[in-house]
Design an enzyme around this catalytic site. Sequence first.
Site, short mmCIF file in Angstrom:
data_model
loop_
_atom_site.label_atom_id
_atom_site.label_comp_id
_atom_site.label_asym_id
_atom_site.label_seq_id
_atom_site.Cartn_x
_atom_site.Cartn_y
_atom_site.Cartn_z
N ASP A 42 8.96 -45.69 -6.00
CA ASP A 42 10.59 -45.56 -5.99
C ASP A 42 11.21 -45.99 -4.60
O ASP A 42 10.52 -45.42 -3.62
CB ASP A 42 11.21 -44.21 -6.62
CG ASP A 42 12.55 -44.32 -6.85
OD1 ASP A 42 13.03 -45.10 -7.49
OD2 ASP A 42 13.12 -43.50 -6.39
N GLU A 67 9.69 -50.69 -6.47
CA GLU A 67 11.26 -51.04 -6.90
C GLU A 67 11.52 -51.48 -5.37
O GLU A 67 11.87 -50.58 -4.30
CB GLU A 67 11.96 -49.69 -7.28
CG GLU A 67 13.12 -49.93 -7.29
CD GLU A 67 14.29 -48.57 -7.42
OE1 GLU A 67 15.10 -48.65 -8.29
OE2 GLU A 67 13.88 -47.87 -6.59
N ASP A 151 18.06 -46.76 -13.55
CA ASP A 151 19.43 -46.78 -12.83
C ASP A 151 20.30 -47.93 -13.18
O ASP A 151 21.48 -47.75 -13.14
CB ASP A 151 18.71 -47.37 -11.22
CG ASP A 151 18.01 -46.39 -10.68
OD1 ASP A 151 18.48 -45.24 -10.56
OD2 ASP A 151 16.83 -46.52 -10.16
#
Length: 265
Positions: A42, A67, A151
């Site tokens: 992440d 990410e 998200d």
Amino acid sequence: MAGADFNGAPDIDHLNTRVQRELSDWMNWIKTEIGFDGWRFDFAKGYSPDITKLYMRNTRPEFAVGEIWNPLSYGSDGKPNYDQDGHRRELTEWVKAVGGSATAFDFTTKGILQAALVEGELWRLKDSNGGPPGMIGLVPENAVTFVDNHDTGSTQKHWPFPSDKVMQRYVYILTHPGFPSIIYDHFFDWGLKEEISKLAMIRIKNGIRASSTVRILASDPDLYVAAIDDKIIAKIGPRYEAGHLVPTNFRIATCGNDYVVWEKQ
């Protein structure tokens, strides 16, 4: 070796050898004791790719994805520029820097396809070299494609894909190269399980893989047609006059609102 800042999480000194050792031990523990197969890194731009490479080397996951969410480049009209090569190369460079065995979420493809469908500009789906314009056009075997995640969509909705275009997006990612991912919300909460499952089965049946090849047959404002491995042909967009692009030995495998997928007989 410092990365970008994120106020929603504490800073951790990943250069500290004790942190590296204990975090690696914990990751290996959840692999062996809990049964995890891989990692999602992440906010991976928050620390050096060398750190990700270290944890990859220490834990050897079956699969890993990072990410790296950076904004697209935009023109003075407020729309994404046609050429997003710099954006996708940021993703490929990260993959290279962490050793080449990890993947990255293909935010380039998401952004381009989102603009193409919203604006009726499907010509965006072919780059200047005639291939897919996202990360899947460079290193598809290292690209994870997606419609939305926790998200961008779901409950946070920072960059949601338009709800009336979602199935066209799934047609694209489930027929094209890369590793397609399906969000829980769309599959279970939106009533799209049957349509998405059909596309997934077509992909499996025809052996479409992350490294499959794409031959773009049309990329007009209202029509996009592509042949994948010359086994299936996918069409998205409101124009229906696409039959002349489909050989006679292909038959419709599934269809829906503004999309059709054919497979070779």
